[in-house]
Scaffold this active site. Structure first.
Site, mmCIF file in Angstrom:
data_model
loop_
_atom_site.group_PDB
_atom_site.id
_atom_site.type_symbol
_atom_site.label_atom_id
_atom_site.label_comp_id
_atom_site.label_asym_id
_atom_site.label_seq_id
_atom_site.Cartn_x
_atom_site.Cartn_y
_atom_site.Cartn_z
ATOM 1 N N TYR A 15 -1.092 -0.697 10.430
ATOM 2 C CA TYR A 15 -1.401 -1.032 9.026
ATOM 3 C C TYR A 15 -0.266 -0.551 8.121
ATOM 4 O O TYR A 15 0.239 -1.299 7.281
ATOM 5 C CB TYR A 15 -2.734 -0.404 8.598
ATOM 6 C CG TYR A 15 -3.062 -0.645 7.146
ATOM 7 C CD1 TYR A 15 -3.344 -1.925 6.676
ATOM 8 C CD2 TYR A 15 -3.070 0.409 6.223
ATOM 9 C CE1 TYR A 15 -3.630 -2.155 5.330
ATOM 10 C CE2 TYR A 15 -3.355 0.191 4.883
ATOM 11 C CZ TYR A 15 -3.632 -1.089 4.443
ATOM 12 O OH TYR A 15 -3.902 -1.318 3.115
ATOM 13 N N SER A 69 0.863 -1.188 0.000
ATOM 14 C CA SER A 69 0.000 0.000 0.000
ATOM 15 C C SER A 69 0.892 1.229 0.000
ATOM 16 O O SER A 69 1.991 1.216 0.579
ATOM 17 C CB SER A 69 -0.880 0.028 1.248
ATOM 18 O OG SER A 69 -1.474 1.307 1.398
#
Ligand SMILES: NC(=O)c1ccc[n+]([C@@H]2O[C@H](COP(=O)([O-])OP(=O)(O)OC[C@H]3O[C@@H](n4cnc5c(N)ncnc54)[C@H](OP(=O)(O)O)[C@@H]3O)[C@@H](O)[C@H]2O)c1
Length: 271
Positions: free
Chosen positions: A156, A143
């Site tokens: 995350y 990501s």
């Protein structure tokens, strides 16, 4: 549209929705047989029925919770031992946006199991099987948050920074083996991950949100072009190359026998 040659099989984790489901569609249309994994067997079976009817490829479904080690092991065995598997799409993942100080430790641990431990074990099994067979591709879905420590998504983001490092390092290690690695770094993409994480897709500005079909089509184009790091949104790939070069330039000075002068440390006698 199905140009079925002997491409072998692609194992896709998190194929029941979002990015993984679009990979399944696109890879079936490219002639790959599929092994689809996720927890929601009903959705996997519905996707399987459609893809079999539309493309004629073989599709196997493996119901697996990737926070459960025995489930991960079943997928590892398939990657290692099934000689037809030539592509891993290491995609299953989740996000958490709670502030670190108030997040429950068990939830963080589960996130790490899914986004880091399972990704690592599956890449490990794929690397073992693929190098033995002399061919294969490992695609890890990271990501852009892994490049943005200020995004306020501490764990995350850290899991996704790990995915990038794992991919770059593994690609280096596997050079010459016939096995390649790609890290895909999506920006905000319209999938269920936002609602699942509690952030709510309505809180994501439209002007930064990519359609999931476009995201996967760009990621596959990057794979075709042999990219190690694919950032679908980034207009100029040279911007990423500059980041990688700046990091490489640090290397000669990252490990030296004495601390830098600014720390004012007295040089010790040799031990
Ligand atoms: N969407 C974005 O904005 C965005 C941006 C950057 C990166 N990503 C990354 O893209 C990947 C795919 O996410 P997505 O956006 O497509 O979200 P999604 O639609 O929520 O899909 C996540 C997939 O992972 C599976 N999954 C979740 N927990 C699992 C578990 N414990 N065991 C097995 N499978 C599990 C889900 O299936 P089941 O619920 O059926 O298990 C689902 O198929 C993730 O790694 C995510 O971090 C997404």
């Amino acid at each position: 549209m199905n140009d079925k040659t002997s491409k072998g099989a692609a194992l896709i984790t998190g194929a029941s929705s979002g990015i993984g489901a679009v990979y399944a569609d696109r890879l079936a249309k490219r002639g790959y047989d599929l092994i689809l994994a996720a927890r929601d067997e009903v959705r996997l079976n519905a996707l399987t029925a459609r893809l079999r009817a539309e493309t004629g490829v073989t599709v196997d479904v493996i119901k697996a919770d990737l926070t459960v080690r025995d489930d991960v092991r079943r997928l590892e065995a398939r990657l290692r031992d099934d000689a037809s598997v030539a592509l891993l799409i290491n995609n299953a993942g989740a996000a958490l946006f709670e502030p670190f100080a108030v997040a429950a430790a068990d939830g963080l641990d589960d996130l790490i199991q899914l986004n880091v431990t399972a990704v690592t074990r599956l890449a490990n099994a794929a690397a073992a099987g693929f190098t033995q067979r002399g061919r294969g591709k490992i695609v890890n879905i990271g990501s852009i948050v892994g490049l943005m420590p200020q995004f306020k998504s501490t764990v995350y983001g850290a899991t996704k920074a790990y995915v990038l490092y794992l991919s770059e390092s593994l690609n280096d290690e596997l050079a010459g083996s016939g096995v390649t690695v790609q890290a895909v770094l999506p920006g905000a993409t319209r999938t269920e991950i936002w609602d699942r994480s509690g952030r709510g897709i309505e809180n994501v500005p439209e002007e930064i949100l990519m359609h999931v079909d476009e995201l996967v089509d760009a990621a596959l184009a990057g794979l075709d072009q042999g990219e190690l790091v694919t950032i679908p949104s980034l207009p100029d790939a040279a911007d990423w190359d500059a980041v990688a070069a700046a990091r490489a330039n640090l290397q000669p000075n990252l490990s030296r026998p004495h601390p830098a002068a600014r720390y004012g440390v007295r040089v010790s006698e040799p031990a």
